[in-house]
Design a protein around this motif. Sequence first.
Motif, PDB file in Angstrom:
ATOM      1  N   THR A   9       0.846  -1.189   0.000  1.00 45.06           N
ATOM      2  CA  THR A   9       0.000   0.000   0.000  1.00 45.06           C
ATOM      3  C   THR A   9       0.879   1.235   0.000  1.00 45.06           C
ATOM      4  N   PHE A  10       0.568   2.145  -0.917  1.00 50.60           N
ATOM      5  CA  PHE A  10       1.304   3.405  -1.015  1.00 50.60           C
ATOM      6  C   PHE A  10       0.435   4.550  -0.520  1.00 50.60           C
ATOM      7  N   ARG A  11       1.088   5.567   0.000  1.00 49.76           N
ATOM      8  CA  ARG A  11       0.422   6.775   0.466  1.00 49.76           C
ATOM      9  C   ARG A  11       1.268   7.976   0.064  1.00 49.76           C
ATOM     10  N   GLU A  12       0.671   9.137   0.111  1.00 46.33           N
ATOM     11  CA  GLU A  12       1.416  10.365  -0.164  1.00 46.33           C
ATOM     12  C   GLU A  12       2.181  10.773   1.086  1.00 46.33           C
ATOM     13  N   SER A  13       3.392  11.256   0.886  1.00 46.76           N
ATOM     14  CA  SER A  13       4.215  11.764   1.972  1.00 46.76           C
ATOM     15  C   SER A  13       4.977  12.977   1.448  1.00 46.76           C
ATOM     16  N   VAL A  14       5.925  13.454   2.240  1.00 46.38           N
ATOM     17  CA  VAL A  14       6.743  14.599   1.858  1.00 46.38           C
ATOM     18  C   VAL A  14       8.196  14.238   2.101  1.00 46.38           C
ATOM     19  N   THR A  15       9.066  14.641   1.180  1.00 44.80           N
ATOM     20  CA  THR A  15      10.496  14.427   1.336  1.00 44.80           C
ATOM     21  C   THR A  15      11.221  15.731   1.036  1.00 44.80           C
ATOM     22  N   SER A  16      12.454  15.798   1.443  1.00 44.73           N
ATOM     23  CA  SER A  16      13.267  16.975   1.163  1.00 44.73           C
ATOM     24  C   SER A  16      14.281  16.615   0.084  1.00 44.73           C
ATOM     25  N   LEU A  17      14.341  17.426  -0.961  1.00 48.30           N
ATOM     26  CA  LEU A  17      15.266  17.204  -2.058  1.00 48.30           C
ATOM     27  C   LEU A  17      15.926  18.535  -2.393  1.00 48.30           C
ATOM     28  N   ASN A  18      17.230  18.563  -2.257  1.00 48.91           N
ATOM     29  CA  ASN A  18      17.992  19.799  -2.511  1.00 48.91           C
ATOM     30  C   ASN A  18      17.455  20.973  -1.696  1.00 48.91           C
ATOM     31  N   GLY A  19      17.097  20.685  -0.450  1.00 46.21           N
ATOM     32  CA  GLY A  19      16.632  21.733   0.448  1.00 46.21           C
ATOM     33  C   GLY A  19      15.190  22.159   0.260  1.00 46.21           C
ATOM     34  N   GLN A  20      14.470  21.496  -0.633  1.00 46.31           N
ATOM     35  CA  GLN A  20      13.071  21.838  -0.867  1.00 46.31           C
ATOM     36  C   GLN A  20      12.183  20.647  -0.553  1.00 46.31           C
ATOM     37  N   GLU A  21      11.073  20.910   0.121  1.00 42.67           N
ATOM     38  CA  GLU A  21      10.111  19.851   0.379  1.00 42.67           C
ATOM     39  C   GLU A  21       9.276  19.613  -0.859  1.00 42.67           C
TER      40      GLU A  21
END
Length: 103
Positions: free
Chosen positions: A84-96
């Motif tokens: 099961t997948f869900r939406e999340s937030v990650t940081s990439l190059n200092g940007q969420e």
Amino acid sequence: MHYLKLYPSKYLSVADIPEEGGELTVTIDRYAREKVVSDKGEEEKTLLYFSDFAKPLVLNKTNANSIALKHSPQVEDWKGKKVTFRESVTSLNGQERPCVRVK
């Protein structure tokens, strides 16, 4: 409508997660190493294919670890397993930014 639907992708993305319920459950069919074109150019990545969803997932280490802990560290054992997948937030190059994560 999720704004990412304005930018179609041939890979599973946050835009594919249903807004109602916020989860997408799929059945793993297979994995493959394939060339993927991104902002960084062409790179070989691991793709995870599903028997009941058309788009593959570009499998990052975070999601691979979650699937391994849930099912098996042996990728050959993942065939037929549900994830099961869900939406999340990650940081990439200092940007969420939004991302897909294993629940």
